[in-house]
Design an enzyme around this catalytic site. Structure first.
Site, mmCIF file in Angstrom:
data_model
loop_
_atom_site.group_PDB
_atom_site.id
_atom_site.type_symbol
_atom_site.label_atom_id
_atom_site.label_comp_id
_atom_site.label_asym_id
_atom_site.label_seq_id
_atom_site.Cartn_x
_atom_site.Cartn_y
_atom_site.Cartn_z
ATOM 1 N N LYS A 188 35.737 40.913 35.416
ATOM 2 C CA LYS A 188 35.728 39.824 34.446
ATOM 3 C C LYS A 188 36.654 38.679 34.836
ATOM 4 O O LYS A 188 36.510 37.564 34.366
ATOM 5 C CB LYS A 188 36.122 40.345 33.050
ATOM 6 C CG LYS A 188 37.614 40.559 32.805
ATOM 7 C CD LYS A 188 37.839 40.741 31.298
ATOM 8 C CE LYS A 188 39.282 40.864 30.864
ATOM 9 N NZ LYS A 188 39.973 42.071 31.248
ATOM 10 N N HIS A 203 46.939 49.694 29.713
ATOM 11 C CA HIS A 203 47.081 48.339 30.264
ATOM 12 C C HIS A 203 48.335 47.751 29.642
ATOM 13 O O HIS A 203 48.482 47.762 28.420
ATOM 14 C CB HIS A 203 45.841 47.504 29.918
ATOM 15 C CG HIS A 203 45.736 46.215 30.696
ATOM 16 N ND1 HIS A 203 46.683 45.222 30.628
ATOM 17 C CD2 HIS A 203 44.795 45.774 31.567
ATOM 18 C CE1 HIS A 203 46.317 44.227 31.428
ATOM 19 N NE2 HIS A 203 45.178 44.528 32.003
ATOM 20 N N GLU A 252 43.652 48.578 37.767
ATOM 21 C CA GLU A 252 42.586 47.598 37.503
ATOM 22 C C GLU A 252 43.118 46.166 37.579
ATOM 23 O O GLU A 252 43.014 45.399 36.625
ATOM 24 C CB GLU A 252 42.009 47.821 36.101
ATOM 25 C CG GLU A 252 41.418 49.190 35.875
ATOM 26 C CD GLU A 252 41.206 49.519 34.406
ATOM 27 O OE1 GLU A 252 40.495 50.478 34.113
ATOM 28 O OE2 GLU A 252 41.775 48.816 33.541
HETATM 29 C C1 LIG Z 1 41.133 42.355 31.665
HETATM 30 C C2 LIG Z 1 41.403 43.751 32.073
HETATM 31 C C3 LIG Z 1 42.023 44.019 33.301
HETATM 32 C C4 LIG Z 1 42.549 42.941 34.222
HETATM 33 O O1 LIG Z 1 43.699 42.376 33.696
HETATM 34 P P1 LIG Z 1 44.573 41.334 34.560
HETATM 35 O O2 LIG Z 1 45.621 40.910 33.622
HETATM 36 O O3 LIG Z 1 43.674 40.240 34.979
HETATM 37 O O4 LIG Z 1 45.096 42.117 35.734
HETATM 38 C C5 LIG Z 1 42.178 45.333 33.658
HETATM 39 N N1 LIG Z 1 41.759 46.349 32.874
HETATM 40 C C6 LIG Z 1 41.165 46.126 31.694
HETATM 41 C C7 LIG Z 1 40.711 47.279 30.878
HETATM 42 C C8 LIG Z 1 40.982 44.827 31.254
HETATM 43 O O5 LIG Z 1 40.404 44.609 30.062
#
Ligand SMILES: *Cc1c(COP(=O)(O)O)cnc(C)c1O
Length: 419
Positions: A63, A191, A268
């Site tokens: 994304k 996260h 991620e």
């Molecule tokens: C958006 C998202 C990410 C990426 O986050 P960044 O801040 O761009 O590194 C990773 N994991 C999940 C589940 C997300 O929703």
């Protein structure tokens, strides 16, 4: 994203150098706004990642920026992909990337998307509540579920734990429900939020995951995947640095998950990989001036520039991820350091007063037709974009150095998106 192209450049050519050359050539007589992405920068990020976190396999968050060149580069370098929707899954599968390299990391999924994942062999998915388990039990019996937990992300500017993640006190219940529904839980994810400067947050979250590994194993699940999420800094000026985060994570893994063979650690990252690789060039279409009183009652000359990309286009994300923006305009024109500067407003092209990119920024005097560059535009700026008022997304030119290209080339054309 519009059409894109790939150009081979001498080692050391930066996106900024390339933008300036493009502008001097007659390639862009129309003076449309355009992006340049430096694929070497992306590759360097990857090597930094695996150096700092050798035990962790990154699954790039699609994304964040789904430009095909970025996805291809990362696939060849060996990352997996974090997808959040059916279309993102199709985009990755359509490039010929195996389903095993995908984590479907949206905890709240539409049933038809769950079925789509099942039909295409995407088994690794996340969840954070009971209703998700019920949907999965019914629609995806082979799923390997990862329990997403809440984190202390108060220090971040994108507090994902407001929306996602099970509170710790609910986790035992969820693990039991999964067992009773015959859904296998294979790990824990979290996260830390974006722009989080709380280094110890990772230590705490990894400790919580350890606790849930033990609990899950006791309840009959086979816990073997730890997913430490994204949120690693993408902006070169962000503190703490990626290496500082990595040091805390490495230490926490040694403390809580010392036996490497028993746990697969994945992450991620999104913004980390792409923020600094992308620079946009925008052109001034119109200039206005006015005289106004400043706060000390002095008359000052204020300038307004109308740009050909703005808040409803590549700068839309400014409104959403304020804190990391730090928009830093670089003027193309060579100005003497002594040149006078004026308080300036940068407007976008749409017919609304909301389309404003920057206010009251000090710039030297510019003219219609001059270019302004904004570096560090790679994260989300490309994927969140509207065509409001008919202003289309800028084109993207990618550059890759002559020394990196031979590494990517053998596989490059095989990874063509067929969807
Ligand atoms: C958006 C998202 C990410 C990426 O986050 P960044 O801040 O761009 O590194 C990773 N994991 C999940 C589940 C997300 O929703």
């Amino acid at each position: 994203m519009g059409d894109s192209s790939l150009t081979l450049v001498e080692d050391g050519t930066t996106a900024l150098n390339f933008l300036k050359e493009t502008i001097k050539s007659s390639l862009n007589d129309a003076k449309d706004a355009f992006f340049v992405a430096d694929l070497d920068d992306v590759a360097r990020k990857h090597w930094r990642f695996i150096k700092g976190l050798p035990r962790v396999r990154p699954y790039y968050a699609v994304k964040c920026n789904n430009s095909p060149e970025i996805l291809r580069t990362l696939a060849i370098l060996g990352t997996g992909f974090d997808c959040a929707s059916q279309a993102e899954i199709n985009m990755i599968l359509g490039m010929g990337i195996p389903a095993a390299d995908i984590i479907y990391a949206n905890t709240c999924k539409q049933v038809s998307h769950i079925r789509h994942a099942a039909a295409h062999g995407v088994t690794r998915m996340t969840f954070d509540c009971e209703s998700e388990l019920e949907k999965v039990a019914e629609n995806h019996p082979n799923a390997e579920m990862i329990l997403r937990i809440k984190t202390d992300d108060a220090g971040s500017f994108s507090c994902l734990s407001r929306k996602f993640g099970a509170p710790l006190e609910n986790c035992e219940h969820l693990l039991r429900v999964a067992k009773s529904l015959n859904v296998s839980v294979t790990g824990v994810s979290f996260h830390m939020g974006a722009g989080n400067d709380n280094l110890q947050g990772f230590h705490q979250a990894i400790g919580n995951a350890r606790h849930l590994f033990d609990l899950g194993n006791q309840l009959g699940h086979k816990m073997r995947v730890l997913n430490i999420g994204g949120g690693f800094p993408g902006h070169p000026d962000f503190k703490p640095t990626f290496e500082e985060f990595a040091a805390v994570i490495v230490g926490s893994l040694e403390q809580y998950f010392p036996r490497e063979e028993e746990v697969e650690v994945i992450a991620e990252p999104g913004r980390y990989y792409v923020t600094s690789a992308f620079t946009i060039a925008v052109n001034i279409t119109t200039k206005k001036e006015k005289w106004a009183e400043d706060s000390d009652g002095r008359n000052r000359r204020e300038l307004s520039y109308y740009l050909n990309d703005g808040l409803f286009g590549s700068f839309l994300v400014c409104k959403m991820f304020d804190k990391e923006i730090r928009l830093k305009p670089i003027v193309e024109k060579d100005c003497l350091p002594s040149a006078e500067s004026f308080p300036s407003t940068l407007w976008g092209p749409c017919c609304t007063d909301k389309d404003i990119v920057m206010e009251d920024v000090d710039l030297p005097e510019l003219e219609v037709g001059d270019w302004i560059f904004f570096p560090n535009m790679g994260a989300y700026y490309v994927s969140i974009h509207t065509v409001f008022n008919g202003f289309l997304a800028p084109t993207l030119s990618c550059i890759i150095s002559k020394s990196l290209w031979p590494l990517l080339e053998p596989q490059w054309h095989k990874l063509t998106n067929k969807v």
